[in-house]
Write a protein that holds these residues in place. Structure first.
Motif, PDB file in Angstrom:
ATOM      1  N   ASP A 166       0.806  -1.223   0.000  1.00 39.82           N
ATOM      2  CA  ASP A 166       0.000   0.000   0.000  1.00 39.82           C
ATOM      3  C   ASP A 166       0.838   1.272   0.000  1.00 39.82           C
ATOM      4  OD1 ASP A 166       0.999  -0.048   2.572  1.00 39.82           O
ATOM      5  OD2 ASP A 166      -0.929   0.249   3.559  1.00 39.82           O
ATOM      6  N   GLU A 167       2.140   1.130  -0.243  1.00 40.70           N
ATOM      7  CA  GLU A 167       3.044   2.274  -0.409  1.00 40.70           C
ATOM      8  C   GLU A 167       3.168   3.137   0.840  1.00 40.70           C
ATOM      9  OE1 GLU A 167       1.678   4.254  -3.941  1.00 40.70           O
ATOM     10  OE2 GLU A 167       2.562   2.744  -5.249  1.00 40.70           O
ATOM     11  N   THR A 168       2.978   2.551   2.008  1.00 45.58           N
ATOM     12  CA  THR A 168       3.272   3.268   3.246  1.00 45.58           C
ATOM     13  C   THR A 168       4.757   3.615   3.264  1.00 45.58           C
ATOM     14  OG1 THR A 168       1.533   2.093   4.423  1.00 45.58           O
ATOM     15  CG2 THR A 168       3.235   3.137   5.758  1.00 45.58           C
ATOM     16  N   PRO A 169       5.135   4.857   3.528  1.00 47.57           N
ATOM     17  CA  PRO A 169       6.543   5.265   3.436  1.00 47.57           C
ATOM     18  C   PRO A 169       7.372   4.884   4.664  1.00 47.57           C
ATOM     19  CG  PRO A 169       5.194   7.161   3.947  1.00 47.57           C
ATOM     20  CD  PRO A 169       4.240   6.023   3.741  1.00 47.57           C
ATOM     21  N   TYR A 170       7.451   3.573   4.930  1.00 45.17           N
ATOM     22  CA  TYR A 170       8.275   3.083   6.039  1.00 45.17           C
ATOM     23  C   TYR A 170       9.757   3.122   5.663  1.00 45.17           C
ATOM     24  CZ  TYR A 170       4.301   1.046   8.623  1.00 45.17           C
ATOM     25  OH  TYR A 170       3.151   0.854   9.348  1.00 45.17           O
ATOM     26  N   ILE A 171      10.578   3.507   6.625  1.00 49.67           N
ATOM     27  CA  ILE A 171      12.032   3.465   6.489  1.00 49.67           C
ATOM     28  C   ILE A 171      12.580   2.544   7.562  1.00 49.67           C
ATOM     29  CG2 ILE A 171      14.174   4.785   6.755  1.00 49.67           C
ATOM     30  CD1 ILE A 171      12.897   5.484   4.190  1.00 49.67           C
ATOM     31  N   THR A 181       7.949   4.470  14.354  1.00 51.87           N
ATOM     32  CA  THR A 181       6.910   3.443  14.315  1.00 51.87           C
ATOM     33  C   THR A 181       7.196   2.333  15.319  1.00 51.87           C
ATOM     34  OG1 THR A 181       6.482   3.910  11.987  1.00 51.87           O
ATOM     35  CG2 THR A 181       5.693   1.811  12.834  1.00 51.87           C
ATOM     36  N   GLY A 182       8.411   1.789  15.315  1.00 51.32           N
ATOM     37  CA  GLY A 182       8.768   0.720  16.243  1.00 51.32           C
ATOM     38  C   GLY A 182      10.265   0.531  16.292  1.00 51.32           C
ATOM     39  N   THR A 183      10.756   0.067  17.413  1.00 52.26           N
ATOM     40  CA  THR A 183      12.174  -0.271  17.555  1.00 52.26           C
ATOM     41  C   THR A 183      12.299  -1.638  18.205  1.00 52.26           C
ATOM     42  OG1 THR A 183      12.364   0.752  19.737  1.00 52.26           O
ATOM     43  CG2 THR A 183      12.806   2.153  17.827  1.00 52.26           C
ATOM     44  N   SER A 190      17.737  -7.036  18.095  1.00 53.21           N
ATOM     45  CA  SER A 190      18.505  -7.235  16.864  1.00 53.21           C
ATOM     46  C   SER A 190      18.771  -5.906  16.159  1.00 53.21           C
ATOM     47  CB  SER A 190      17.790  -8.213  15.915  1.00 53.21           C
ATOM     48  OG  SER A 190      16.521  -7.716  15.535  1.00 53.21           O
ATOM     49  N   ASP A 191      18.692  -4.814  16.928  1.00 52.56           N
ATOM     50  CA  ASP A 191      19.113  -3.493  16.466  1.00 52.56           C
ATOM     51  C   ASP A 191      18.331  -3.007  15.244  1.00 52.56           C
ATOM     52  OD1 ASP A 191      20.705  -1.190  16.704  1.00 52.56           O
ATOM     53  OD2 ASP A 191      22.111  -1.913  15.190  1.00 52.56           O
ATOM     54  N   CYS A 192      17.011  -3.141  15.282  1.00 53.86           N
ATOM     55  CA  CYS A 192      16.193  -2.727  14.138  1.00 53.86           C
ATOM     56  C   CYS A 192      15.249  -1.589  14.538  1.00 53.86           C
ATOM     57  CB  CYS A 192      15.357  -3.888  13.610  1.00 53.86           C
ATOM     58  SG  CYS A 192      16.340  -5.236  12.916  1.00 53.86           S
ATOM     59  N   THR A 193      15.032  -0.658  13.629  1.00 52.63           N
ATOM     60  CA  THR A 193      14.081   0.443  13.821  1.00 52.63           C
ATOM     61  C   THR A 193      13.247   0.597  12.550  1.00 52.63           C
ATOM     62  OG1 THR A 193      15.198   1.765  15.511  1.00 52.63           O
ATOM     63  CG2 THR A 193      13.934   2.982  13.893  1.00 52.63           C
ATOM     64  N   LEU A 194      11.984   0.945  12.767  1.00 52.65           N
ATOM     65  CA  LEU A 194      11.079   1.235  11.657  1.00 52.65           C
ATOM     66  C   LEU A 194      10.449   2.592  11.925  1.00 52.65           C
ATOM     67  CD1 LEU A 194       9.932  -0.185   9.078  1.00 52.65           C
ATOM     68  CD2 LEU A 194       7.955  -0.814  10.480  1.00 52.65           C
ATOM     69  N   MET A 195      10.497   3.484  10.961  1.00 52.65           N
ATOM     70  CA  MET A 195       9.857   4.789  11.082  1.00 52.65           C
ATOM     71  C   MET A 195       9.128   5.109   9.782  1.00 52.65           C
ATOM     72  SD  MET A 195      13.217   7.263  11.132  1.00 52.65           S
ATOM     73  CE  MET A 195      14.419   7.247   9.797  1.00 52.65           C
ATOM     74  N   MET A 196       8.317   6.165   9.802  1.00 50.57           N
ATOM     75  CA  MET A 196       7.521   6.512   8.634  1.00 50.57           C
ATOM     76  C   MET A 196       7.741   7.970   8.263  1.00 50.57           C
ATOM     77  SD  MET A 196       3.495   5.810   7.825  1.00 50.57           S
ATOM     78  CE  MET A 196       2.908   6.563   9.326  1.00 50.57           C
ATOM     79  N   ILE A 197       8.012   8.216   6.984  1.00 50.07           N
ATOM     80  CA  ILE A 197       8.237   9.566   6.471  1.00 50.07           C
ATOM     81  C   ILE A 197       6.913  10.321   6.411  1.00 50.07           C
ATOM     82  CG2 ILE A 197       8.913  10.882   4.420  1.00 50.07           C
ATOM     83  CD1 ILE A 197      10.957   8.745   3.814  1.00 50.07           C
ATOM     84  N   ARG A 198       6.919  11.590   6.809  1.00 51.95           N
ATOM     85  CA  ARG A 198       5.722  12.430   6.686  1.00 51.95           C
ATOM     86  C   ARG A 198       5.628  13.163   5.352  1.00 51.95           C
ATOM     87  NH1 ARG A 198       3.130  15.404  11.893  1.00 51.95           N
ATOM     88  NH2 ARG A 198       3.153  13.668  13.357  1.00 51.95           N
ATOM     89  N   PRO A 199       6.693  13.854   4.891  1.00 54.89           N
ATOM     90  CA  PRO A 199       6.537  14.685   3.688  1.00 54.89           C
ATOM     91  C   PRO A 199       6.339  13.856   2.418  1.00 54.89           C
ATOM     92  CG  PRO A 199       8.456  15.351   4.991  1.00 54.89           C
ATOM     93  CD  PRO A 199       7.999  14.032   5.506  1.00 54.89           C
ATOM     94  N   PHE A 240       7.021  -5.933  14.611  1.00 57.72           N
ATOM     95  CA  PHE A 240       7.041  -5.292  13.298  1.00 57.72           C
ATOM     96  C   PHE A 240       6.032  -5.910  12.337  1.00 57.72           C
ATOM     97  CE2 PHE A 240      11.478  -3.118  13.074  1.00 57.72           C
ATOM     98  CZ  PHE A 240      11.296  -2.602  14.344  1.00 57.72           C
ATOM     99  N   ALA A 241       5.611  -7.151  12.590  1.00 54.25           N
ATOM    100  CA  ALA A 241       4.680  -7.816  11.670  1.00 54.25           C
ATOM    101  C   ALA A 241       3.397  -7.017  11.495  1.00 54.25           C
ATOM    102  CB  ALA A 241       4.363  -9.220  12.172  1.00 54.25           C
TER     103      ALA A 241
END
Length: 769
Positions: free
Chosen positions: A270-275, A318-320, A324-333, A446-447
């Motif tokens: 769905d093209e959510t801008p997750y990084i 979004t989540g950390t 296992s040293d992982c982060t998920l975030m979401m771009i606003r612009p 993260f799932a």
């Protein structure tokens, strides 16, 4: 080692958890995940379907108002000891991302800048620099801009360097905001104040300047050394199968630090801008909010000239997952076009799997490295099994590569993010450790995020047929619209009524557009595709439908949030104005002043009923009495609001100069809420205008009740006016016998006192009725 180990901050786990207990926790959750969770992964993809519109490149206030050639006052922060900070980096250990700059407070006052008058207001400007800085960036705290005020930051003369417009208390609602980090030392701060505003101080509490003591834009601009060299790094555009993943790769700039990351697909595509990146890079909301995401910072073609890329600033955490040293975030612009969402897997690949990484080594342009997973453990933390070991056969990683992806060559799916290692151009045979993505998905929560980007409670409302019914006057906040998942609403707007819509969103985060329809499948009744952040409009429903359907969709970008509320104004009553009054006689007449307007004639000051000169939400009646006598005109106990009645005489509509015959606001014998009743002497054959409204600026429903009591017939034979016809009247008539024009003895009015008058008198003998 240049690649960082785990950050010290624990985000999702208890603050007291040690690495030993973390090992037990990870082992338990891994066993549970393998037993309970199905295999879940996502395919990578680029933009699909309708292409996004080209987003307008922001420009500074100076450029917009044509004053960019005028120099601004300069604030120079001076130099710092570069070698001190470089030496500090070498001894600080390996638990931090690549540091490239130092945040320095800027003590600004209004006197340090200059004001320039422009159309519609004034601009306050100041340039900020620091000796020897290789790149600069401004950030704000305590930001509070009044309505109509704007701030932009930019590098004078550098296209694509503008960040803004900053408004209110900033994008995140807490007074913080960030400009763009750009090559060179100079950055310009500009503040627009509209005409009529009075300002006494700068609209922020603090400003910081990021003084870059490392060059993180090598090779981009004349006079700057750097770029990829020799066999140490490889140009990703020289490897066609990996161009998609190159389009997903992002240089992350936050505070004075730098890491790598990548745009991540969801299983719903769905093209959510997750990084995704490493937890040791970004693990707090503040770090995510400040994050500048730089796409396409690479050679323009294989072996070609380096391109500056496209920057967007501002993310949500979004989540950390520290384990296992992982982060998920979401771009606003708004995302730049042609980006790619990288695929991923939640299955840990087998040893000896051929693998590839794309990253920003040392903050330079993108590089690609080829290697193999040579072990299922690496000492980036405890347990070592939470990291995979990678050995390289072509290319390596360096500081700044942290957080970058490692992809499985067989299907180009990400299975880890870079945490630590010793590889470098001097140690090309050293291995690196990548935090396991499968643990973050299966055990770190993260799932749920990666299934699809979050949506609002109004879903599913993706088509006109499934439009969500909404209620006038209700605030619908934080609605989510996606490029591939538009929203539909059913608005109750009666035929002839007027819809008033108020919608807000941040235009820089995606162009939210809307259309109105009177029926599903019908023609567009109203199109609003040129709107900006605050969309306000009215629409009179001229159709026969009592429902309007609103389609909300994106003209650019893939996702944005919006809020809206609306009101519905019923059509004004037919007798809203005097030119179209209701024709009434004696009887009862219902009325509704809820949507009535306020008619132009004010009530004459001579109307001393306690209501003043105003009459709100009034309606009009034309009264043609069927009798001459006393008319009763009343709303007493028949209306839902406190009524007021005003009456005029005349064949045409009254004006402000017209005489008020009678007016009534309160009547003692009426109920507390409807206090209007009047008595009016009327004459058959004359016309009267009646206004019914309220002095309280409110309306409602009611019934106007009118009756008329005729005057008693005159006793003409009572010539002397004594109240009875008797001998005195007879004597008067006999004494006036003959021609007598206009005399009272001429009872029948024929100009002569004669036998007819005598007969009338004798026939009326006695007391008058």
């Amino acid at each position: 080692m240049r690649k960082a180990l785990l950050a010290a901050t624990v985000v999702l786990l208890p603050a007291t958890m040690t690495l030993t207990t973390l090992a037990t926790f990870a082992a338990d959750t891994n066993r549970k995940a393998s037993a309970q969770l199905p295999v879940m992964d996502a395919e990578g993809h680029g933009y699909r379907g309708r292409p996004n519109l080209v987003q307008e490149v922001p420009t500074s206030l100076s450029v917009r108002f044509g004053i960019d050639q005028i120099a601004a006052p300069l604030v120079d922060l001076g130099a710092i000891d570069f070698e001190f900070y470089r030496a500090e980096d070498e001894t600080a250990g390996s638990r931090k991302p690549l540091r490239f700059g130092i945040l320095r407070p800027v003590a600004l006052s209004m006197e340090m800048g200059e004001w320039i008058n422009v159309e519609g207001g004034s601009i306050w400007r100041v340039d900020i620099t620091a000796d020897g800085s290789m790149n600069g960036r401004l950030s704000f705290t305590g930001l509070e801009l009044a309505a109509g005020q704007l701030i932009t930051t930019s590098v004078p003369g550098m296209e694509g360097s503008t960040q803004g417009d900053l408004e209110g208390v900033g994008e995140f609602g807490n007074g913080t905001a960030w400009g763009l980090c750009m090559p060179g030392a100079l950055t310009r701060l500009e503040w627009f104040v509209p005409t009529g505003s009075t300002v006494k101080a700068l609209p922020f509490d603090g400003v910081e300047y990021c003084h870059g003591y490392r060059n993180i834009f090598p090779g981009l601009y004349e006079g700057m050394e750097g770029g990829l060299a020799g066999n140490c790094h490889n140009d990703p555009l020289c490897y066609a199968p990996w161009v998609n993943e190159s389009n997903a790769t992002v240089k992350l700039i936050f505070g004075g630090f730098l890491c790598s990351g990548q745009l991540m697909a969801t299983t719903a595509l769905d093209e959510t801008p997750y990084i995704s990146t490493a937890n040791h890079c970004i693990s707090t909301t503040t770090e995510a909010n400040s994050c500048q995401c730089l796409f396409f910072n690479r050679n323009g073609t294989c072996g070609g000239t380096i391109t500056a890329g496209s920057s967007v600033t501002g993310c949500d955490l979004t989540g950390t997952y520290l384990a296992s040293d992982c982060t998920l975030m979401m771009i606003r612009p708004t995302l730049p076009t042609t980006v790619y969402w990288a695929g991923w897997t939640n299955v840990n690949p087998a040893v000896n799997s051929a693998s590839t990484g794309i990253h920003h080594p040392g903050g330079a342009e993108q590089a690609i490295s080829f290697g193999v997973k040579n072990a299922s453990s690496f000492n980036c933390g405890s347990p070592a099994g939470n990291w995979n070991s990678l050995s390289w056969n072509n290319g390596i990683t360096e500081g700044g590569s942290s957080g970058s992806a490692i992809y499985r060559d067989s299907d180009h799916k990400l299975y880890g993010v870079l945490t630590c290692g010793a590889s470098s151009c001097q140690q090309t045979t050293a291995d690196d450790g990548y935090g396991r993505w499968d643990l973050a998905v299966n055990s770190g929560g993260f799932a749920a995020f990666l299934a699809a980007g979050a949506d609002d409670a109004q879903e599913q409302n993706d088509t006109c047929a499934t439009a969500r019914a909404v209620v006038a006057g209700t605030a619908y906040t934080n609605m989510v619209v996606k490029r591939l998942d538009e929203d539909w609403y059913a608005l109750p707007v009666s035929a002839g009524a007027t819809l008033s819509m108020n919608m807000t969103f941040t235009h820089a985060n995606g162009d939210v557009d809307l259309e109105l329809y009177s029926a599903c499948g019908g023609a567009v009744a109203l199109s609003r595709v040129a709107n900006t952040s605050n969309e306000v409009f009215t629409y009179p429903n001229a159709s026969a439908s009592n429902t309007l359907y609103m389609r909300v969709f994106l003209g650019s970008d893939t996702r944005n949030n919006y809020s809206f509320t609306f009101t519905v104004s019923a059509p004004p009553p037919v007798n809203d104005e005097c030119i179209s009054p209701s024709i009434v006689g004696n009887g009862s007449y219902g009325f509704d002043t809820t949507s009535a307007s306020d008619s132009a004639p004010t009530v004459a000051a001579s109307c001393l009923d306690g209501g003043g000169v105003n009459l709100y939400n009034d309606v009009w009646f034309r009264y043609d009495p069927a009798c001459t006598g006393l008319a009763t005109i009343s709303t007493c106990a028949t209306a839902s609001f406190d009524t007021r009645i005003v009456a005029y005489a005349g064949a045409t509509c009254p004006t402000a100069a017209s005489v008020v015959l009678s007016c009534n606001d309160d009547s003692l014998n009426c109920s507390p809420t409807t206090k209007s009743i009047m008595f009016l002497e009327v004459v058959n054959g004359f016309t009267y205008y009646i206004r019914v409204g309220s002095k309280l600026n409110s309306g409602g429903t009611g019934t106007l009740v009118i009756s008329c009591e005729p005057d008693a017939a005159p006793c003409l034979s009572d010539v002397d006016g004594s109240g009875s016809v008797d001998a005195s009247d007879l004597a008067t008539v006999l004494g006036s016998w003959g021609a007598c024009s206009g005399c009272t003895s001429d009872i029948d009015g024929n100009g002569t006192v004669d036998a007819a008058d005598l007969a009338t008198l004798l026939g009326s003998w006695g007391a008058c009725p």
